[in-house]
Enzyme design. Structure first.
Site, PDB file in Angstrom:
ATOM      1  N   CYS A   1       2.236   9.873  13.383  1.00 28.49           N
ATOM      2  CA  CYS A   1       2.507  10.670  14.589  1.00 28.49           C
ATOM      3  C   CYS A   1       1.945  10.069  15.973  1.00 28.49           C
ATOM      4  O   CYS A   1       0.591  10.179  16.079  1.00 28.49           O
ATOM      5  CB  CYS A   1       2.086  12.036  14.533  1.00 28.49           C
ATOM      6  SG  CYS A   1       2.613  13.094  15.804  1.00 28.49           S
TER       7      CYS A   1
ATOM      8  N   GLY B   1     -14.000  -2.788  -0.742  1.00 27.24           N
ATOM      9  CA  GLY B   1     -14.693  -1.666  -1.770  1.00 27.24           C
ATOM     10  C   GLY B   1     -14.354  -0.648  -1.905  1.00 27.24           C
ATOM     11  O   GLY B   1     -14.130  -0.269  -2.885  1.00 27.24           O
TER      12      GLY B   1
ATOM     13  N   ASN C   1       0.644  -1.212   0.027  1.00 23.58           N
ATOM     14  CA  ASN C   1       0.078   0.200  -0.032  1.00 23.58           C
ATOM     15  C   ASN C   1       0.849   1.242   0.065  1.00 23.58           C
ATOM     16  O   ASN C   1       0.438   2.197  -0.472  1.00 23.58           O
ATOM     17  CB  ASN C   1      -0.963   0.152   1.175  1.00 23.58           C
ATOM     18  CG  ASN C   1      -0.245  -0.454   2.566  1.00 23.58           C
ATOM     19  OD1 ASN C   1       0.225  -1.483   2.401  1.00 23.58           O
ATOM     20  ND2 ASN C   1      -0.341   0.562   3.546  1.00 23.58           N
TER      21      ASN C   1
HETATM   22  N1  PLP Z   1      -4.696  -4.073   3.570  1.00 22.08           N
HETATM   23  C1  PLP Z   1      -4.102  -3.324   2.854  1.00 22.08           C
HETATM   24  C2  PLP Z   1      -2.861  -3.732   1.993  1.00 22.08           C
HETATM   25  C3  PLP Z   1      -4.694  -2.097   2.752  1.00 22.08           C
HETATM   26  O1  PLP Z   1      -4.059  -0.966   2.265  1.00 22.08           O
HETATM   27  C4  PLP Z   1      -5.799  -1.882   3.576  1.00 22.08           C
HETATM   28  C5  PLP Z   1      -6.322  -0.253   3.846  1.00 22.08           C
HETATM   29  O2  PLP Z   1      -5.538   0.620   3.538  1.00 22.08           O
HETATM   30  C6  PLP Z   1      -6.461  -2.951   4.383  1.00 22.08           C
HETATM   31  C7  PLP Z   1      -5.854  -3.945   4.152  1.00 22.08           C
HETATM   32  C8  PLP Z   1      -7.542  -2.562   5.122  1.00 22.08           C
HETATM   33  O3  PLP Z   1      -8.718  -2.396   4.495  1.00 22.08           O
HETATM   34  P1  PLP Z   1     -10.022  -2.001   5.066  1.00 22.08           P
HETATM   35  O4  PLP Z   1      -9.975  -0.568   5.310  1.00 22.08           O
HETATM   36  O5  PLP Z   1     -11.228  -2.215   4.155  1.00 22.08           O
HETATM   37  O6  PLP Z   1     -10.183  -2.654   6.493  1.00 22.08           O
END
Ligand code: PLP
Length: 402
Positions: free
Chosen positions: A325, A200, A151
């Site tokens: 932070c 979603g 991410n």
């Molecule tokens: N996994 C990854 C790689 C993510 O980027 C995120 C959210 O940023 C999540 C899991 C969590 O997803 P959710 O916000 O739908 O719980």
């Protein structure tokens, strides 16, 4: 001038087409899909259609492999906990140091409950070592959980290959594909991936809906027990509007996939080139050759990412930084630490994540603003002198992280 949103890995705008499609399901079509009357039946039919759309986007073999949940985090927890409950004799988990907290925090908790958690390390570009992985696979491992794409940096992991290796060793393989779904093509029926999570709100559907893909025949234990919804695999009255919206989002993602991989990545590349050309002592983190088409993470050395974000926000640009932070101390992100990014750069990372709603004009505006902001902050930085960075900043100041 409109504000510019480049934080699509955090969340996305709901597509107006989706809003239009789901509105009737708040008012006229409000039935419970489990009900036997026509109010319920109509919604049940819409859910079936949505399930099919998710199946198609994922390239799953059958729509019964799609389990609707509330979010990516729930899907991750369900997958990992299911693997442990279904195979109580197996006490080991393999994951990576760069997972999202949705996986890492659960694994850290499980470590306190007696499980052995192996976290695969990454190199300077955020890449995994498959030899290290191969050595850990054994009949003691209940599940491997590796994200499809990171991410923060957008780095894509070889999950199809890793799933094959796990399958050959008789180990269940889960991938957190929250950032990858809708951005890169998938055909799960041709892979050995047993479980996959998606969310979603990362692909222009509303918040509060996710999916756990469960390959047919995968041993499974539910996390939420109760009603018979989702074939007994996830209890709770369905988030009907969210699910229907996700179905349309999957149709649209398929339609725009080509766009995402060409025009969105072109905008991202122009942003990268435009900023790096004007800002000395800045570099891209992660694997630039193997990255999501929409993601760009730049380390601006000798300044704080948070300060950059605040000044960008003042001129109407929204992005994000990896550090959080907490209790007054700024910790660089675990992903930057894992890649061994020096602390003078790890503190100054900014993630720009684009979507099909961005334009080249916006990209040019960001390119025009960022160099001025960075120069302004460097003037205030203790690591920056009259002619550039001071010598040996690593020795001049103690590292903030342990
Ligand atoms: N996994 C990854 C790689 C993510 O980027 C995120 C959210 O940023 C999540 C899991 C969590 O997803 P959710 O916000 O739908 O719980």
């Amino acid at each position: 001038m409109n504000d510019i949103y480049m934080d699509n890995n955090a969340t996305t705008q709901v597509d107006p087409e989706i809003v239009t499609a789901i509105l009737p399901y708040f008012t006229e079509q409000f039935g419970n899909p489990s009900s036997l009357h026509s109010f319920g039946n109509k919604v049940g039919f819409a859910l079936k259609k949505a399930r099919k759309s998710v199946q198609e986007l994922l390239g799953a073999e059958h729509d019964s492999e799609i389990v609707f949940t509330s979010c990516g985090s729930e899907s991750d927890s369900t997958a990992i906990m299911s693997a442990l409950k279904a195979q109580p004799e197996r006490k080991e988990i393999i994951t990576t140091v760069v997972e999202h907290p949705a996986v890492l925090t659960l694994c850290d908790y499980l470590a306190t409950e007696g499980y052995t958690v192996h976290k695969l390390t990454v190199d300077g570009k955020g890449r995994l070592d498959l030899d290290e992985y191969a050595k850990l696979l054994s009949d003691k491992v209940a599940v491997v959980s590796v994200m499809w794409a990171n991410n923060e940096t957008g780095t894509i992991f070889p999950v199809e290959k890793m799933a094959e290796m796990a399958d050959e060793a008789g180990v269940l393989f889960h991938t957190d594909a929250v950032q990858a779904v809708g951005k890169i093509p998938m055909n799960l029926q041709d892979t050995s991936i047993h479980m996959l999570s998606l969310s979603g709100h990362k692909l222009h559907a509303p918040k509060g809906v996710g999916v756990l893909y469960l390959k047919r025949g995968t041993r499974f234990r539910p996390l939420l027990r109760g009603g018979h919804q989702e074939r007994g695999r996830r209890a709770g009255t369905e988030n009907t509007t969210g699910i229907i919206g996700l179905g349309v989002a999957c149709d649209l993602a398929q339609k725009y996939m080509e766009y995402e991989n060409t025009l969105v990545s072109k905008m991202r590349d122009r942003l990268q080139e435009g900023i790096l050309a004007q800002v000395p002592h800045s570099f891209v983190t992660g694997d630039v050759n193997n990255r999501l088409p929409n993601t760009l993470n730049i380390a601006f050395e000798y300044i704080e990412g948070e300060a950059i974000l605040l000044l960008m926000n003042k001129v109407g640009i929204a992005a994000s930084s990896g550090s959080a932070c907490t209790s007054g101390s700024l910790e660089p992100s675990h992903v930057m630490k894992a890649m061994g990014i020096p602390y003078t750069a790890a503190h100054g990372t900014v993630r720009f994540s684009l979507s099909r709603y961005n334009t080249m004009e916006e990209v040019e505006r960001v390119i025009a603003e960022v160099p001025t902001i960075v120069a302004q902050l460097r003037k205030l930085s203790p690591y920056w002198g009259a002619n550039g960075p001071i010598e040996n900043p690593e020795q001049a100041f103690a590292p903030v992280y342990a």
